[in-house]
Design a protein around this motif. Structure first.
Motif, mmCIF file in Angstrom:
data_model
loop_
_atom_site.group_PDB
_atom_site.id
_atom_site.type_symbol
_atom_site.label_atom_id
_atom_site.label_comp_id
_atom_site.label_asym_id
_atom_site.label_seq_id
_atom_site.Cartn_x
_atom_site.Cartn_y
_atom_site.Cartn_z
ATOM 1 N N PRO A 178 0.791 -1.233 0.000
ATOM 2 C CA PRO A 178 0.000 0.000 0.000
ATOM 3 C C PRO A 178 0.824 1.284 0.000
ATOM 4 C CG PRO A 178 0.183 -0.792 2.233
ATOM 5 C CD PRO A 178 0.955 -1.770 1.382
ATOM 6 N N LEU A 179 2.159 1.181 0.011
ATOM 7 C CA LEU A 179 2.971 2.399 0.082
ATOM 8 C C LEU A 179 2.656 3.355 -1.064
ATOM 9 C CD1 LEU A 179 6.599 1.355 1.152
ATOM 10 C CD2 LEU A 179 5.000 2.842 2.370
ATOM 11 N N CYS A 180 2.461 2.807 -2.254
ATOM 12 C CA CYS A 180 2.230 3.656 -3.421
ATOM 13 C C CYS A 180 0.924 4.437 -3.323
ATOM 14 C CB CYS A 180 2.235 2.815 -4.690
ATOM 15 S SG CYS A 180 0.905 1.597 -4.767
ATOM 16 N N LEU A 181 0.020 3.991 -2.456
ATOM 17 C CA LEU A 181 -1.287 4.649 -2.344
ATOM 18 C C LEU A 181 -1.309 5.765 -1.309
ATOM 19 C CD1 LEU A 181 -3.618 1.513 -2.518
ATOM 20 C CD2 LEU A 181 -2.973 3.068 -4.366
ATOM 21 N N LEU A 182 -0.234 5.916 -0.541
ATOM 22 C CA LEU A 182 -0.228 6.934 0.508
ATOM 23 C C LEU A 182 -0.446 8.331 -0.067
ATOM 24 C CD1 LEU A 182 2.706 5.737 2.811
ATOM 25 C CD2 LEU A 182 0.250 5.614 3.265
ATOM 26 N N GLY A 183 0.324 8.671 -1.093
ATOM 27 C CA GLY A 183 0.201 10.001 -1.684
ATOM 28 C C GLY A 183 -1.177 10.270 -2.253
ATOM 29 N N PRO A 184 -1.688 9.400 -3.129
ATOM 30 C CA PRO A 184 -3.026 9.645 -3.673
ATOM 31 C C PRO A 184 -4.116 9.730 -2.607
ATOM 32 C CG PRO A 184 -1.874 8.059 -5.038
ATOM 33 C CD PRO A 184 -1.006 8.295 -3.839
ATOM 34 N N ILE A 185 -4.021 8.920 -1.550
ATOM 35 C CA ILE A 185 -5.050 8.961 -0.510
ATOM 36 C C ILE A 185 -5.021 10.301 0.223
ATOM 37 C CG2 ILE A 185 -5.699 7.988 1.729
ATOM 38 C CD1 ILE A 185 -4.965 5.237 0.596
ATOM 39 N N VAL A 186 -3.824 10.780 0.538
ATOM 40 C CA VAL A 186 -3.722 12.096 1.178
ATOM 41 C C VAL A 186 -4.240 13.182 0.236
ATOM 42 C CG1 VAL A 186 -2.116 13.810 2.108
ATOM 43 C CG2 VAL A 186 -1.824 11.396 2.675
ATOM 44 N N MET A 187 -3.947 13.048 -1.047
ATOM 45 C CA MET A 187 -4.431 14.030 -2.019
ATOM 46 C C MET A 187 -5.952 13.982 -2.144
ATOM 47 S SD MET A 187 -1.424 13.526 -4.877
ATOM 48 C CE MET A 187 -1.849 14.840 -6.001
ATOM 49 N N ILE A 188 -6.540 12.801 -2.030
ATOM 50 C CA ILE A 188 -8.007 12.707 -2.061
ATOM 51 C C ILE A 188 -8.609 13.530 -0.932
ATOM 52 C CG2 ILE A 188 -9.954 11.142 -1.671
ATOM 53 C CD1 ILE A 188 -8.363 8.988 -3.174
ATOM 54 N N GLY A 189 -8.037 13.392 0.264
ATOM 55 C CA GLY A 189 -8.538 14.169 1.389
ATOM 56 C C GLY A 189 -8.316 15.660 1.212
ATOM 57 N N ALA A 190 -7.115 16.029 0.769
ATOM 58 C CA ALA A 190 -6.782 17.446 0.638
ATOM 59 C C ALA A 190 -7.623 18.122 -0.440
ATOM 60 C CB ALA A 190 -5.294 17.596 0.317
ATOM 61 N N TYR A 191 -7.678 17.504 -1.602
ATOM 62 C CA TYR A 191 -8.419 18.143 -2.690
ATOM 63 C C TYR A 191 -9.931 17.989 -2.514
ATOM 64 C CZ TYR A 191 -4.125 19.271 -5.092
ATOM 65 O OH TYR A 191 -2.902 19.814 -5.418
ATOM 66 N N GLY A 192 -10.352 16.985 -1.745
ATOM 67 C CA GLY A 192 -11.763 16.922 -1.384
ATOM 68 C C GLY A 192 -12.154 18.100 -0.510
ATOM 69 N N ALA A 193 -11.277 18.445 0.443
ATOM 70 C CA ALA A 193 -11.529 19.624 1.279
ATOM 71 C C ALA A 193 -11.499 20.897 0.446
ATOM 72 C CB ALA A 193 -10.486 19.690 2.397
ATOM 73 N N ALA A 194 -10.577 20.965 -0.511
ATOM 74 C CA ALA A 194 -10.517 22.139 -1.386
ATOM 75 C C ALA A 194 -11.777 22.245 -2.240
ATOM 76 C CB ALA A 194 -9.279 22.051 -2.277
ATOM 77 N N ALA A 195 -12.278 21.100 -2.704
ATOM 78 C CA ALA A 195 -13.508 21.105 -3.502
ATOM 79 C C ALA A 195 -14.687 21.608 -2.674
ATOM 80 C CB ALA A 195 -13.787 19.700 -4.035
ATOM 81 N N TRP A 196 -14.751 21.184 -1.425
ATOM 82 C CA TRP A 196 -15.827 21.648 -0.547
ATOM 83 C C TRP A 196 -15.761 23.160 -0.367
ATOM 84 C CZ3 TRP A 196 -20.304 20.180 1.349
ATOM 85 C CH2 TRP A 196 -20.839 20.874 2.436
ATOM 86 N N ARG A 197 -14.548 23.677 -0.220
ATOM 87 C CA ARG A 197 -14.401 25.120 -0.052
ATOM 88 C C ARG A 197 -14.801 25.865 -1.325
ATOM 89 N NH1 ARG A 197 -15.233 28.047 3.785
ATOM 90 N NH2 ARG A 197 -13.916 26.739 5.123
ATOM 91 N N LEU A 198 -14.581 25.242 -2.479
ATOM 92 C CA LEU A 198 -14.974 25.896 -3.728
ATOM 93 C C LEU A 198 -16.488 26.063 -3.818
ATOM 94 C CD1 LEU A 198 -12.836 24.579 -6.737
ATOM 95 C CD2 LEU A 198 -12.990 26.899 -5.854
ATOM 96 N N VAL A 199 -17.218 25.037 -3.423
ATOM 97 C CA VAL A 199 -18.679 25.123 -3.525
ATOM 98 C C VAL A 199 -19.299 25.781 -2.299
ATOM 99 C CG1 VAL A 199 -18.841 23.151 -5.074
ATOM 100 C CG2 VAL A 199 -18.957 22.772 -2.616
#
Length: 423
Positions: A178-199
């Protein structure tokens, strides 16, 4: 509408990145030829998902930058150009995975290596595609969250999480699950929060800042309305195989690469061009522009195939190179997930945006007719000197639209949001 579309892209892009990373058949394996041959389906799934992840990041990051006005505008300008020119170009490099798969399924490893090394040694392609793509990719993912936080579009912790996700992805992208998934998972959370702020944006201040970044975007978009069809014309004028004989491309390798590069940047520059038009037009035009942006990024990426085909023909005989090309064209993921929608929707989209601008009275109907005529000429007249007719008609049409946009008054500042009344 733009905010919701950008927010959806910010959510979808890192999810696609996570899935693409997880299905990569080369995870944890030393780089070597022959791996793709053993896992053709996984390679296609990985490559098309990875390509679309970076494609979707383009409208997502552009939308994250859009609310910036003056605060953070300097960083936003750099990030905005990096996203359009660099990240879009980076997404095109995923086509090389499909090319390598076609080579491995057609040739022994020694010939695959020879073609791949020839491709990587092409100076124009390296300087025009790989360098801008890699540099733009890095600048996009670093500067966009910082600029958005500086401009108070998102919180600083959201920006920090996005940067952490990028760092983890860069460090572990080819490590086993699962090491390769660490970055994308953190990005999902970060950009999900950014998306919420956009709307769910913060209330607009009573006295909004001067919109210096918006003025930059509008100015660049109007410039792109001239530059995109001009680059298109140069690309068509420099195509070496006017007669359709591929031997002409092999005989003039530098010219072939230069032509492909100008065509690539033509379609890339149409992205800010159509966005500039849609920003002043009706909802139909905005929807058409959104679809066209995705299509243009896909279409631009196909131009790297000219260099890949050139490398194959410089190493292999014509019959073998044709077999590689036929193998590549037989991949459904590439044909239906990239090539066909890229070409078809780009050309139809440019027409739709021009027509929508005329309906919205941003420009006149005869200007839109020039765009329609330009697309028709491009499709019908073929290569050679006459092939420049279509791009020149597009230059006239979109140039007149740029003139009409300059005559419009600047958009009004957003109205202040009143504070809620006390209970």
């Amino acid at each position: 509408m733009w905010r919701k579309a950008a927010a959806a892209s910010l959510v979808a892009a890192p999810i696609a990145l996570a899935v693409a990373t997880g299905v990569d058949p080369a995870l944890g394996i030393p780089e070597q030829y022959g791996i793709y041959r053993q896992h053709p389906d996984a390679v296609q799934a990985h490559s098309i998902l990875l390509h679309w992840a970076w494609v979707l990041f383009v409208p997502g990051l552009l939308g994250l930058l859009a609310p910036i006005r003056q605060r953070g505008a300097v960083l936003a300008r750099i990030a905005w150009i990096a996203v359009i020119v660099g990240l879009a170009t980076f997404s095109a490099l995923m086509a090389n995975d499909f090319v390598l798969l076609a080579l491995e399924q057609t040739l022994p490893d020694a010939q695959v290596q020879a073609v791949d090394e020839k491709f990587l040694a092409m100076s124009v392609t390296v300087a025009g595609w790989q360098w801008p793509g890699l540099i733009g990719w890095g600048l996009s993912l670093i500067l966009t969250p910082i600029a958005a936080a500086r401009g108070r579009v998102i919180d600083w912790w959201t920006a920090g999480a996005a940067l952490l996700g990028m760092a983890l992805y860069l460090a572990f992208a080819i490590s086993p699950v699962p090491l390769c998934l660490l970055g994308p998972i953190v990005m999902i959370g970060a950009y999900g929060a950014a998306a919420w702020r956009l709307v769910r944006p913060r209330p607009a201040p009573a006295e909004p800042e001067p919109d210096t970044f918006g003025a930059f975007r509008r100015g660049f978009g109007q410039f792109a309305l001239y530059a995109a069809p001009l680059s298109f014309a140069i690309g068509m004028a420099t195509v070496p195989d006017w007669s359709g004989d591929l031997a002409d491309s092999v005989a003039k390798p530098v010219q072939t690469q230069v032509s492909a590069l100008f065509l690539h940047f033509a379609w890339i520059l149409f992205v800010p061009a159509v966005l500039a038009v849609a920003a002043r037009a009706n909802r139909f035009t905005q929807v058409a522009a959104g679809i066209t942006v995705l299509a243009l990024i896909n279409f631009s990426g196909l131009m790297v195939g000219d260099s890949a085909d050139l490398a194959a023909r410089q190493v292999l005989d014509a019959a073998t190179a044709d077999r590689v090309s036929e193998t590549l064209g037989g991949y459904a993921a590439f044909t239906f997930g990239w090539a066909m929608p890229g070409m078809l929707l780009s050309l139809l989209g440019l027409i739709a945006v021009a027509v929508g601008a005329a309906v919205s009275r941003v420009t006149r109907w005869w200007t839109a007719a020039l765009v329609v005529a330009g697309i028709a000429a491009f499709l019908g007249l073929g290569l050679g000197p006459i092939g420049v007719t279509g791009p020149l008609l597009l230059l006239a049409g979109f140039g007149l639209i740029a003139r009409d946009l300059r005559r419009l008054p600047a958009p009004a500042a957003p109205a202040a949001t009143p504070a809620p009344a006390p209970a």
